[in-house]
Enzyme design. Structure first.
Site, PDB file in Angstrom:
ATOM      1  N   LYS A 182     -24.734  75.680  57.637  1.00 17.47           N
ATOM      2  CA  LYS A 182     -25.828  75.006  58.442  1.00 17.47           C
ATOM      3  C   LYS A 182     -27.308  75.630  58.048  1.00 17.47           C
ATOM      4  CE  LYS A 182     -22.905  72.530  60.937  1.00 17.47           C
ATOM      5  NZ  LYS A 182     -22.929  71.041  61.079  1.00 17.47           N
TER       6      LYS A 182
ATOM      7  N   ASP B 208     -25.555  72.014  55.371  1.00 19.34           N
ATOM      8  CA  ASP B 208     -25.470  70.834  56.118  1.00 19.34           C
ATOM      9  C   ASP B 208     -26.980  70.982  57.009  1.00 19.34           C
ATOM     10  OD1 ASP B 208     -25.289  68.813  57.941  1.00 19.34           O
ATOM     11  OD2 ASP B 208     -23.513  69.685  58.795  1.00 19.34           O
TER      12      ASP B 208
ATOM     13  N   GLU C 238     -25.707  68.191  53.094  1.00 14.73           N
ATOM     14  CA  GLU C 238     -25.574  66.858  54.153  1.00 14.73           C
ATOM     15  C   GLU C 238     -26.985  66.618  54.855  1.00 14.73           C
ATOM     16  OE1 GLU C 238     -21.333  68.311  55.316  1.00 14.73           O
ATOM     17  OE2 GLU C 238     -22.176  67.397  56.878  1.00 14.73           O
TER      18      GLU C 238
ATOM     19  N   ASP D 114     -24.252  61.858  56.842  1.00 11.66           N
ATOM     20  CA  ASP D 114     -23.431  62.269  57.929  1.00 11.66           C
ATOM     21  C   ASP D 114     -24.035  61.619  59.372  1.00 11.66           C
ATOM     22  OD1 ASP D 114     -21.493  63.367  59.474  1.00 11.66           O
ATOM     23  OD2 ASP D 114     -22.125  65.332  59.306  1.00 11.66           O
TER      24      ASP D 114
ATOM     25  N   LYS E 121     -16.603  61.135  59.607  1.00 13.05           N
ATOM     26  CA  LYS E 121     -16.004  61.842  61.007  1.00 13.05           C
ATOM     27  C   LYS E 121     -15.191  60.597  61.577  1.00 13.05           C
ATOM     28  CE  LYS E 121     -19.523  65.285  62.058  1.00 13.05           C
ATOM     29  NZ  LYS E 121     -19.621  65.613  60.897  1.00 13.05           N
TER      30      LYS E 121
HETATM   31 MG    MG Z   1     -23.003  67.267  58.858  1.00  9.72          MG
END
Ligand code: MG
Length: 327
Positions: A140, A169, A197, A222, A246
């Site tokens: 992240k 991300d 992302e 995303d 997702k």
């Molecule tokens: Mg993501």
């Protein structure tokens, strides 16, 4: 035919809270749904909402389940509104599980990107995951100052073997200038960064499109594509980058499959920290989708998240036992 319906709410604290640009996530809560047919066959499905991504909240899903009758028809199961996408996924899954044998397949670590802890902690966490067989790692960004994150990432790239791929991300947490800094930097790493992302928030789509055309490092949507409707919207608006799917919050898995069959996008199926029940449904779907999306065959799936939750009974395919513990 009618099916007897029941549900239970579950609550699973993360081993360590997960820090992202959306904040600190400490407990995964969701619902297990159960259908029993007239011959006594039982099947389970899972509703795992992610409201900060745009799905219904847990409370809305619980309210929906609580007002259903004990006996459900097939048409009731397949007519859930798209405003309840995690419920659509859970109910279609339980219906499917009732009508097929489940194989309880797991994916080898090589096929799953492992999520590293946010910040400097990633540096001391990748080795055991590499030893398990993971070769793709996700980290992240957009949480600490850019200079710190760059320094940590440079150290990480210095440590991991050359065969490792890193996904970044940002969870929509960068501004355009910072996104450009990151993308410039990623382009100089010679493809060691697989993609970034969601560098910008979903409503910055024109800027995302511009960045995706300007830089070599691919960008993945995303948060922008939390539902099947949004996925279609951005596909028709010309997105040619990566799509993070997702599945558990995208509504009907059947309709998602249909779309991917007709439009072979560069899609990466991703977890929302489901229990073994939701995870199995996502793995089954991922295996089917991969045959429909040839671009995706070389990408690890976003399913290397099991190490974030306790390995209690919920990770075992012993779903009856799990249900009884929730009762
Ligand atoms: Mg993501």
């Amino acid at each position: 035919m009618a099916y007897e319906f029941d549900y239970r709410v579950y609550r699973r604290p993360f081993r360590k809270p997960l820090l992202t640009h959306h904040g600190l996530w400490e407990v995964r809560e969701g619902i297990v749904v159960r259908l029993t047919n007239r011959h006594g066959k039982v099947a389970y499905g899972e509703i795992s909402p992610l409201p900060w991504f745009g799905s219904e909240t847990l409370e809305q899903a619980v309210h929906f389940c609580s007002q259903l009758p004990t006996w459900l028809s097939e048409s009731a199961i397949f007519s859930i509104l798209p405003t309840l996408p995690a419920c659509q996924f859970g109910f279609e899954t339980v219906f499917r599980n009732l009508h097929q044998d489940i194989h309880y397949s797991e994916l080898p670590p090589l096929r799953c990107a492992a999520l590293l802890p946010t910040g400097e902690a990633a540096l001391s966490s990748w080795r055991p995951l590499w030893a398990q067989g993971h070769r793709t790692f996700k980290w992240k960004i957009g949480v600490a100052p850019l200079a710190h994150e760059r320094r940590w990432l440079e150290s990480l790239l210095g440590q991991v073997p050359l065969g490792a791929k890193i996904r970044l991300d940002a969870n929509g947490g960068l501004d355009e200038l910072t996104a450009r800094h990151w993308l410039d930097w990623c382009d100089r790493t010679h493809h060691r960064i697989e993609y970034i992302e969601q560098p910008l928030p979903p409503h910055h789509f024109p800027e995302l499109l511009k960045l995706s055309r300007r830089y070599q490092t691919p960008i993945a949507l995303d948060e922008s594509i939390a539902s099947l409707e949004q996925l279609k919207t951005y596909y028709y608006r010309g997105w040619e980058g990566v799509y993070i799917l997702k599945a558990a919050i995208m509504g009907s898995p059947h309709r998602l499959k249909q779309f991917c069959q007709q439009h072979p996008i560069d899609g990466v199926i991703s977890s929302v920290f489901e229990t073994a029940i939701g995870r199995q449904a996502v793995i089954d779907l991922a295996i089917e989708l991969q045959e429909m999306m040839p671009h995706t065959a070389h990408r690890a799936m976003g399913l290397g998240t099991a190490q974030w939750l306790p390995s209690d009974g919920l990770n075992q395919p012993n779903w009856d036992h799990f249900w009884q513990r929730l009762s």
